[in-house]
Design a protein around this motif. Structure first.
Motif, mmCIF file in Angstrom:
data_model
loop_
_atom_site.group_PDB
_atom_site.id
_atom_site.type_symbol
_atom_site.label_atom_id
_atom_site.label_comp_id
_atom_site.label_asym_id
_atom_site.label_seq_id
_atom_site.Cartn_x
_atom_site.Cartn_y
_atom_site.Cartn_z
ATOM 1 N N PRO A 80 77.806 -34.593 2.451
ATOM 2 C CA PRO A 80 78.601 -33.107 2.297
ATOM 3 C C PRO A 80 77.608 -32.234 2.578
ATOM 4 C CG PRO A 80 79.308 -34.701 0.608
ATOM 5 C CD PRO A 80 77.830 -35.168 1.403
ATOM 6 N N GLY A 81 78.531 -31.187 3.106
ATOM 7 C CA GLY A 81 77.373 -29.866 2.739
ATOM 8 C C GLY A 81 76.888 -29.325 4.432
ATOM 9 N N CYS A 82 77.207 -30.481 5.043
ATOM 10 C CA CYS A 82 76.236 -29.345 6.293
ATOM 11 C C CYS A 82 76.775 -29.047 6.790
ATOM 12 C CB CYS A 82 76.772 -30.911 7.118
ATOM 13 S SG CYS A 82 75.945 -32.379 7.087
ATOM 14 N N LYS A 83 76.310 -27.743 7.856
ATOM 15 C CA LYS A 83 76.797 -26.583 8.837
ATOM 16 C C LYS A 83 77.203 -27.532 10.020
ATOM 17 C CE LYS A 83 73.068 -23.644 6.164
ATOM 18 N NZ LYS A 83 72.824 -22.599 7.033
ATOM 19 N N HIS A 84 78.358 -26.393 10.988
ATOM 20 C CA HIS A 84 78.523 -26.441 11.775
ATOM 21 C C HIS A 84 78.452 -25.658 12.562
ATOM 22 C CE1 HIS A 84 80.574 -30.330 10.050
ATOM 23 N NE2 HIS A 84 80.745 -29.482 8.822
ATOM 24 N N ALA A 85 78.094 -26.077 14.357
ATOM 25 C CA ALA A 85 77.852 -25.014 15.222
ATOM 26 C C ALA A 85 79.461 -25.943 15.593
ATOM 27 C CB ALA A 85 76.538 -24.982 15.854
ATOM 28 N N PHE A 86 79.578 -25.015 16.781
ATOM 29 C CA PHE A 86 81.143 -25.512 18.074
ATOM 30 C C PHE A 86 80.546 -24.973 18.634
ATOM 31 C CE2 PHE A 86 82.995 -25.219 13.419
ATOM 32 C CZ PHE A 86 83.385 -27.128 13.504
ATOM 33 N N LEU A 87 81.103 -25.635 20.159
ATOM 34 C CA LEU A 87 80.793 -25.417 21.341
ATOM 35 C C LEU A 87 81.980 -24.680 21.808
ATOM 36 C CD1 LEU A 87 78.486 -24.850 23.523
ATOM 37 C CD2 LEU A 87 78.291 -26.856 24.317
ATOM 38 N N PRO A 88 82.482 -24.943 22.508
ATOM 39 C CA PRO A 88 84.176 -24.097 22.809
ATOM 40 C C PRO A 88 83.757 -25.300 24.404
ATOM 41 C CG PRO A 88 83.224 -21.853 22.815
ATOM 42 C CD PRO A 88 82.116 -22.665 22.646
ATOM 43 N N CYS B 176 76.279 -20.838 20.415
ATOM 44 C CA CYS B 176 76.713 -21.387 18.927
ATOM 45 C C CYS B 176 75.849 -21.958 18.033
ATOM 46 C CB CYS B 176 77.363 -22.173 19.366
ATOM 47 S SG CYS B 176 76.405 -24.016 20.124
ATOM 48 N N LEU B 177 74.379 -21.767 18.067
ATOM 49 C CA LEU B 177 73.785 -21.685 16.635
ATOM 50 C C LEU B 177 73.413 -20.485 15.835
ATOM 51 C CD1 LEU B 177 71.229 -24.253 18.650
ATOM 52 C CD2 LEU B 177 72.662 -25.215 16.097
ATOM 53 N N GLN B 178 73.889 -19.285 16.196
ATOM 54 C CA GLN B 178 74.155 -18.162 15.829
ATOM 55 C C GLN B 178 75.380 -18.482 14.464
ATOM 56 O OE1 GLN B 178 73.092 -15.024 19.003
ATOM 57 N NE2 GLN B 178 70.560 -15.050 17.753
ATOM 58 N N ASN B 179 76.575 -18.515 15.476
ATOM 59 C CA ASN B 179 77.751 -18.687 14.407
ATOM 60 C C ASN B 179 78.046 -19.866 13.799
ATOM 61 O OD1 ASN B 179 78.542 -15.561 15.401
ATOM 62 N ND2 ASN B 179 78.271 -16.695 17.463
ATOM 63 N N VAL B 180 76.758 -20.580 13.319
ATOM 64 C CA VAL B 180 77.302 -21.545 11.962
ATOM 65 C C VAL B 180 78.196 -21.088 10.806
ATOM 66 C CG1 VAL B 180 75.845 -23.473 10.913
ATOM 67 C CG2 VAL B 180 74.891 -22.252 12.758
ATOM 68 N N HIS B 181 79.225 -22.430 10.592
ATOM 69 C CA HIS B 181 79.720 -22.529 9.149
ATOM 70 C C HIS B 181 79.098 -23.164 8.535
ATOM 71 C CE1 HIS B 181 82.900 -19.815 10.944
ATOM 72 N NE2 HIS B 181 83.341 -20.864 12.022
ATOM 73 N N GLU B 182 79.849 -23.274 7.112
ATOM 74 C CA GLU B 182 78.938 -23.993 6.395
ATOM 75 C C GLU B 182 80.552 -24.536 5.553
ATOM 76 O OE1 GLU B 182 76.382 -23.886 2.322
ATOM 77 O OE2 GLU B 182 75.874 -22.465 3.800
ATOM 78 N N GLU B 183 80.256 -26.063 5.033
ATOM 79 C CA GLU B 183 81.883 -26.783 4.892
ATOM 80 C C GLU B 183 81.422 -26.127 3.300
ATOM 81 O OE1 GLU B 183 81.226 -30.843 4.439
ATOM 82 O OE2 GLU B 183 80.572 -31.146 6.651
ATOM 83 N N MET B 184 82.590 -25.300 2.671
ATOM 84 C CA MET B 184 82.841 -24.988 1.728
ATOM 85 C C MET B 184 84.575 -25.448 0.938
ATOM 86 S SD MET B 184 80.922 -22.710 1.224
ATOM 87 C CE MET B 184 81.152 -21.586 -0.389
ATOM 88 N N GLU B 185 84.562 -26.680 0.675
ATOM 89 C CA GLU B 185 86.208 -27.414 0.912
ATOM 90 C C GLU B 185 86.377 -27.079 -0.825
ATOM 91 O OE1 GLU B 185 87.114 -30.899 2.367
ATOM 92 O OE2 GLU B 185 85.271 -31.176 3.033
ATOM 93 N N ASP B 186 85.730 -27.006 -2.085
ATOM 94 C CA ASP B 186 85.945 -26.582 -3.073
ATOM 95 C C ASP B 186 87.476 -25.246 -2.957
ATOM 96 O OD1 ASP B 186 84.721 -28.676 -3.507
ATOM 97 O OD2 ASP B 186 83.103 -27.636 -4.344
ATOM 98 N N GLN B 187 87.306 -24.891 -2.507
ATOM 99 C CA GLN B 187 87.262 -23.005 -2.531
ATOM 100 C C GLN B 187 88.956 -23.651 -1.307
ATOM 101 O OE1 GLN B 187 86.462 -20.601 -4.286
ATOM 102 N NE2 GLN B 187 85.034 -21.552 -4.205
ATOM 103 N N PRO B 188 90.141 -22.825 -2.635
ATOM 104 C CA PRO B 188 92.165 -22.728 -1.790
ATOM 105 C C PRO B 188 91.976 -22.291 -0.516
ATOM 106 C CG PRO B 188 91.522 -21.728 -3.823
ATOM 107 C CD PRO B 188 90.580 -22.458 -3.847
ATOM 108 N N SER B 189 92.136 -22.578 0.626
ATOM 109 C CA SER B 189 93.105 -21.785 2.064
ATOM 110 C C SER B 189 94.380 -20.394 1.759
ATOM 111 C CB SER B 189 93.536 -22.952 2.215
ATOM 112 O OG SER B 189 93.555 -22.132 3.964
ATOM 113 N N GLU B 190 93.222 -19.537 1.846
ATOM 114 C CA GLU B 190 94.140 -18.574 2.314
ATOM 115 C C GLU B 190 95.055 -18.508 2.972
ATOM 116 O OE1 GLU B 190 92.433 -14.495 2.664
ATOM 117 O OE2 GLU B 190 90.863 -15.405 1.512
ATOM 118 N N ILE B 191 95.629 -19.623 4.226
ATOM 119 C CA ILE B 191 96.109 -19.647 4.756
ATOM 120 C C ILE B 191 96.953 -20.759 4.494
ATOM 121 C CG2 ILE B 191 96.198 -19.645 7.436
ATOM 122 C CD1 ILE B 191 93.486 -18.593 7.263
#
Length: 186
Positions: free
Chosen positions: A73-81, A106-121
């Motif tokens: 858990p807690g890894c960061k993610h980079a996505f390549l379209p 894509c490495l400049q737009n990394v996202h961090e996992e944050m599953e504990d928070q409720p989604s706004e969507i």
């Protein structure tokens, strides 16, 4: 560009491409059948330097991402379209085919996992936006993932990914507006 975290990739061709783009260390999974030794390496990397997962934008790549993410858990993610991971005049798809600029972006737009928070969507938001069900849903999810830099996901997993990366309703709506505007201009 130096990357502190260790980047998890699928194979040595991905490592070679990453090293042309940035100064970084990698861990190679060598396929989607990830062994315990790889999970142990990733866990140690996460504890000491942090981890960025950068896998191919295809089914096996998503499987690897999910396996590692669940085990560490807690890894960061980079996505390549997908469209940036296709080779010119060849078959296949992968990080090894991406341009240096695409990898850096894509490495400049990394996202961090944050599953504990409720989604706004809410799921209703996704249905109302035509992201679940309907003939345009897959294409819309693909573009939305590119714009938000969270990768492609199926309808069932979209809300989870939006929550995992704490995409705000405002950012979601802005990206959705871009997708809908592009559709009108086609």
């Amino acid at each position: 560009m130096k990357i502190k975290e260790i980047i998890v990739v699928e194979g040595r061709d991905d490592t070679a491409r990453i090293k042309l783009a940035v100064d970084a260390d990698t861990i190679e999974t060598n396929g989607s059948a990830i062994g315990d030794h790889v999970i142990k390496q990733v866990r140690l990397a996460q504890e000491t330097r942090g981890v960025i997962i950068l896998t191919d934008p295809d089914f096996p790549g998503e499987k690897i991402r999910k396996t590692i993410s669940e085990a560490v858990p807690g890894c960061k993610h980079a996505f390549l379209p997908k469209h940036l991971a296709k080779p010119k005049n060849k078959r296949g798809i992968g990080v090894e085919h991406a341009s240096i600029e695409s990898i850096r972006a894509c490495l400049q737009n990394v996202h961090e996992e944050m599953e504990d928070q409720p989604s706004e969507i809410a799921a209703e938001d996704l249905i109302h936006a035509g992201l679940i069900g309907g003939s345009a849903a897959k294409r819309r999810r693909e573009r939305l993932g590119d714009i938000l830099k969270i990768g492609y996901t199926n309808g069932k997993q979209l809300q989870k990914r939006l929550q995992m990366f704490q995409i705000t309703k405002s950012d979601f709506m802005s990206a959705l507006d871009d997708v809908l505007r592009e559709e009108q201009n086609e």
